[in-house]
Design an enzyme around this catalytic site. Sequence first.
Site, PDB file in Angstrom:
ATOM      1  NE  ARG A 134     -27.842  12.243  34.359  1.00  0.00           N
ATOM      2  CZ  ARG A 134     -27.771  11.775  35.609  1.00  0.00           C
ATOM      3  NH1 ARG A 134     -26.688  11.134  36.040  1.00  0.00           N
ATOM      4  NH2 ARG A 134     -28.807  11.912  36.431  1.00  0.00           N
ATOM      5  NE  ARG A 140     -31.680  19.122  38.512  1.00  0.00           N
ATOM      6  CZ  ARG A 140     -31.075  17.939  38.429  1.00  0.00           C
ATOM      7  NH1 ARG A 140     -31.750  16.837  38.259  1.00  0.00           N
ATOM      8  NH2 ARG A 140     -29.753  17.847  38.496  1.00  0.00           N
ATOM      9  CB  SER A 174     -30.337  18.029  41.661  1.00  0.00           C
ATOM     10  OG  SER A 174     -30.492  16.810  42.316  1.00  0.00           O
ATOM     11  CG  HIS A 214     -31.897  10.806  39.787  1.00  0.00           C
ATOM     12  ND1 HIS A 214     -31.820  10.723  38.413  1.00  0.00           N
ATOM     13  CD2 HIS A 214     -30.902  10.015  40.268  1.00  0.00           C
ATOM     14  CE1 HIS A 214     -30.814   9.931  38.071  1.00  0.00           C
ATOM     15  NE2 HIS A 214     -30.231   9.490  39.192  1.00  0.00           N
ATOM     16  CG  HIS A 271     -55.297 -16.931  37.695  1.00  0.00           C
ATOM     17  ND1 HIS A 271     -54.544 -15.802  37.911  1.00  0.00           N
ATOM     18  CD2 HIS A 271     -55.284 -17.610  38.857  1.00  0.00           C
ATOM     19  CE1 HIS A 271     -54.112 -15.799  39.161  1.00  0.00           C
ATOM     20  NE2 HIS A 271     -54.550 -16.895  39.751  1.00  0.00           N
TER      21      HIS A 271
HETATM   22  C1  LIG Z   1     -24.479  10.759  40.747  1.00  0.00           C
HETATM   23  C2  LIG Z   1     -24.241  11.069  39.360  1.00  0.00           C
HETATM   24  O1  LIG Z   1     -24.459  10.240  38.545  1.00  0.00           O
HETATM   25  S1  LIG Z   1     -23.665  12.598  38.982  1.00  0.00           S
HETATM   26  C3  LIG Z   1     -23.341  12.533  37.241  1.00  0.00           C
HETATM   27  C4  LIG Z   1     -22.150  11.753  36.900  1.00  0.00           C
HETATM   28  N1  LIG Z   1     -21.768  12.101  35.579  1.00  0.00           N
HETATM   29  C5  LIG Z   1     -20.516  12.142  35.213  1.00  0.00           C
HETATM   30  O2  LIG Z   1     -19.594  11.874  35.952  1.00  0.00           O
HETATM   31  C6  LIG Z   1     -20.318  12.574  33.777  1.00  0.00           C
HETATM   32  C7  LIG Z   1     -19.102  11.947  33.195  1.00  0.00           C
HETATM   33  N2  LIG Z   1     -17.928  12.412  33.891  1.00  0.00           N
HETATM   34  C8  LIG Z   1     -16.777  12.817  33.293  1.00  0.00           C
HETATM   35  O3  LIG Z   1     -16.642  12.767  32.081  1.00  0.00           O
HETATM   36  C9  LIG Z   1     -15.729  13.340  34.176  1.00  0.00           C
HETATM   37  O4  LIG Z   1     -15.869  12.795  35.481  1.00  0.00           O
HETATM   38  C10 LIG Z   1     -15.741  14.884  34.263  1.00  0.00           C
HETATM   39  C11 LIG Z   1     -15.434  15.476  32.890  1.00  0.00           C
HETATM   40  C12 LIG Z   1     -17.103  15.407  34.714  1.00  0.00           C
HETATM   41  C13 LIG Z   1     -14.712  15.372  35.245  1.00  0.00           C
HETATM   42  O5  LIG Z   1     -13.513  14.734  34.913  1.00  0.00           O
HETATM   43  P1  LIG Z   1     -12.138  15.036  35.696  1.00  0.00           P
HETATM   44  O6  LIG Z   1     -11.874  16.491  35.683  1.00  0.00           O
HETATM   45  O7  LIG Z   1     -11.097  14.155  35.077  1.00  0.00           O
HETATM   46  O8  LIG Z   1     -12.386  14.663  37.229  1.00  0.00           O
HETATM   47  P2  LIG Z   1     -12.782  13.315  37.930  1.00  0.00           P
HETATM   48  O9  LIG Z   1     -13.870  12.647  37.171  1.00  0.00           O
HETATM   49  O10 LIG Z   1     -11.586  12.458  38.186  1.00  0.00           O
HETATM   50  O11 LIG Z   1     -13.328  13.807  39.327  1.00  0.00           O
HETATM   51  C14 LIG Z   1     -14.455  14.587  39.436  1.00  0.00           C
HETATM   52  C15 LIG Z   1     -14.085  16.043  39.716  1.00  0.00           C
HETATM   53  O12 LIG Z   1     -15.299  16.803  39.828  1.00  0.00           O
HETATM   54  C16 LIG Z   1     -15.464  17.299  41.189  1.00  0.00           C
HETATM   55  N3  LIG Z   1     -16.869  17.147  41.454  1.00  0.00           N
HETATM   56  C17 LIG Z   1     -17.548  15.984  41.668  1.00  0.00           C
HETATM   57  N4  LIG Z   1     -18.840  16.243  41.758  1.00  0.00           N
HETATM   58  C18 LIG Z   1     -18.990  17.557  41.585  1.00  0.00           C
HETATM   59  C19 LIG Z   1     -20.117  18.366  41.534  1.00  0.00           C
HETATM   60  N5  LIG Z   1     -21.328  17.837  41.646  1.00  0.00           N
HETATM   61  N6  LIG Z   1     -19.957  19.687  41.330  1.00  0.00           N
HETATM   62  C20 LIG Z   1     -18.718  20.204  41.180  1.00  0.00           C
HETATM   63  N7  LIG Z   1     -17.596  19.455  41.179  1.00  0.00           N
HETATM   64  C21 LIG Z   1     -17.746  18.145  41.384  1.00  0.00           C
HETATM   65  C22 LIG Z   1     -14.560  16.422  42.021  1.00  0.00           C
HETATM   66  O13 LIG Z   1     -14.127  17.062  43.170  1.00  0.00           O
HETATM   67  C23 LIG Z   1     -13.397  16.195  41.051  1.00  0.00           C
HETATM   68  O14 LIG Z   1     -12.641  17.381  41.047  1.00  0.00           O
HETATM   69  P3  LIG Z   1     -11.012  17.406  40.989  1.00  0.00           P
HETATM   70  O15 LIG Z   1     -10.665  17.287  39.552  1.00  0.00           O
HETATM   71  O16 LIG Z   1     -10.645  18.722  41.551  1.00  0.00           O
HETATM   72  O17 LIG Z   1     -10.539  16.228  41.783  1.00  0.00           O
HETATM   73  O1  LIG Z   2     -28.987  15.301  39.181  1.00  0.00           O
HETATM   74  C1  LIG Z   2     -29.640  14.581  39.921  1.00  0.00           C
HETATM   75  O2  LIG Z   2     -30.645  14.957  40.497  1.00  0.00           O
HETATM   76  C2  LIG Z   2     -29.259  13.147  40.110  1.00  0.00           C
HETATM   77  C3  LIG Z   2     -27.834  12.835  39.816  1.00  0.00           C
HETATM   78  C4  LIG Z   2     -27.643  11.358  39.900  1.00  0.00           C
HETATM   79  O3  LIG Z   2     -27.583  10.683  38.904  1.00  0.00           O
HETATM   80  C5  LIG Z   2     -27.713  10.725  41.209  1.00  0.00           C
HETATM   81  O4  LIG Z   2     -27.603  11.411  42.229  1.00  0.00           O
HETATM   82  O5  LIG Z   2     -27.851   9.491  41.240  1.00  0.00           O
HETATM   83 ZN   LIG Z   3     -28.340   8.661  39.270  1.00  0.00          ZN
END
Ligand SMILES: CC(=O)SCCNC(=O)CCNC(=O)[C@H](O)C(C)(C)COP(=O)(O)OP(=O)(O)OC[C@H]1O[C@@H](n2cnc3c(N)ncnc32)[C@H](O)[C@@H]1OP(=O)(O)O
Ligand SMILES: O=C(O)CCC(=O)C(=O)O
Ligand SMILES: [Zn+2]
Length: 463
Positions: free
Chosen positions: A69, A189, A191, A250, A347
Amino acid sequence: MCPHQNDNTTPSNEPMVHIPAASTPLNSKQNTPSTAASVEKQKQNPYAPRASDFLSNISNFNIIESTLREGEQFANAFFDTKTKIAIAKALDAFGVEYIELTSPAASEQSRSDCAAICKLGLKAKILTHIRCHMDDARIAVETGVDGVDVVIGTSSFLREFSHGKDMAYITRTAIEVIEFVKSKGIEVRFSSEDSFRSDLVDLLSIYSTVDKIGVNRVGIADTVGCANPRQVYDLVRTLRGVVGCDIEIHLHNDTGMAIANAYTALEAGATHIDTSVLGIGERVGITPLGGLIACLYAANPEYVKAKYNLPMLREIENLVAEAVEVNIPFMNPITGYCAFTHKAGIHAKAILNNPSTYEILKPEDFGLTRYVSIGHRLTGWNAVKSRVEQLGLKLTDAEVKDATNKIKELADVRTQSMDDVDSLLRVYHGGIESGELEVGQKEALDRLLRRHQREAKGDRVGS
Ligand SMILES: CC(=O)SCCNC(=O)CCNC(=O)[C@H](O)C(C)(C)COP(=O)(O)OP(=O)(O)OC[C@H]1O[C@@H](n2cnc3c(N)ncnc32)[C@H](O)[C@@H]1OP(=O)(O)O
Ligand SMILES: O=C(O)CCC(=O)C(=O)O
Ligand SMILES: [Zn+2]
């Protein structure tokens, strides 16, 4: 060439002496430091954990392994299905308690890979990681996962510039998503992303709410890697007093604190630590699995050895390094280029007496081998003597010291290979045996070495 990377054999031209894994001293004269009294003294470590550290989970923790992930968020990462399955199986065989997978909402392949990994029948529990949103939750629960990790940003930065939602909305949606996942009979969970730049009252309030509705774990995230160990201790300890559920953490490594912060989090009562192999993740990534293992092994070797298949670590790191096309860093704990190679004479002598003098980790517990490097100007006669004995040569201590002086003289010009050192010792021994050489006869030794070189060259030309 590194002794430990890729394989665990030292090429014959390396200036290394392989020291047996057992800590048996190589000769009886050097046996004195290993007496029962000195071992007892070593145990009285004033910095060891105290009984009063009642919150500490240093010897009672779970790993949530997020290579599949967070690791997929590393700039170089592209894992096809076969690679994901190989990594999941390897992590499972190593013994991690949880494997976290990319959100099935990310792409169709992400969804089907998640479902495929759930069907592998691994011992580790399979989690997927989603936004705090019902659309993502509905897809996640259909994949067959054992649990869902839900996240949403709570800092003002993320509330304003990421999702644009206030704490009231976050709380409402969190309750809806958690109750939905729980209704499917799997773990959930919650977070707060960017916890260390979030308002403490907001944090404690939402954690307390989700705890009351029966979340399995709450997660703290140092999303930007800004936290230091004292801040981690304070926040985890405060949270420990507020929620009854497990606490996951994390930690990003932007300022190099991720392992120390993870250790401190456990001391303060965290129960679950997120890792990835080699620490891969967004930017410079998170707490590395191997580094965390090294740190926790140092605290309680027996606990860590009983829990994980430590000799598999190198294989897992090689697998992931190859998949994301990076090298194992030279200073990597346990598997780094020279993690168990000792160089300086001071050492080397002590290591030959008792490896614990300069090693907190035992290489043999990780299926690895210890080396002493001797073909350099920092070498000492004790290390050279150990090589003399390995070669089966008979030299007095005065003769070994004399030969060591010659190694140093040559190594002042260039590092000597193991073959160079061995031939010098053989020539020296031959000179003593034949009576052509005595201790301190520098010219005679040079003459013998020149003759050896001429003969070796002649052999090569003749063959
Ligand atoms: C800190 C971290 O690492 S968190 C984990 C990160 N992981 C990822 O991003 C997984 C891979 N991501 C993706 O494939 C894509 O970003 C998706 C499928 C999740 C969303 O894609 P899209 O719908 O095209 O949106 P995009 O990525 O441009 O923007 C994120 C959207 O999620 C919303 N959003 C961001 N974080 C969160 C959250 N934690 N909870 C709910 N909504 C959220 C944003 O407001 C945005 O919404 P919008 O479409 O209304 O503008
Ligand atoms: O889900 C979490 O606790 C961590 C998400 C993440 O990757 C981060 O905040 O850096
Ligand atoms: Zn992270």
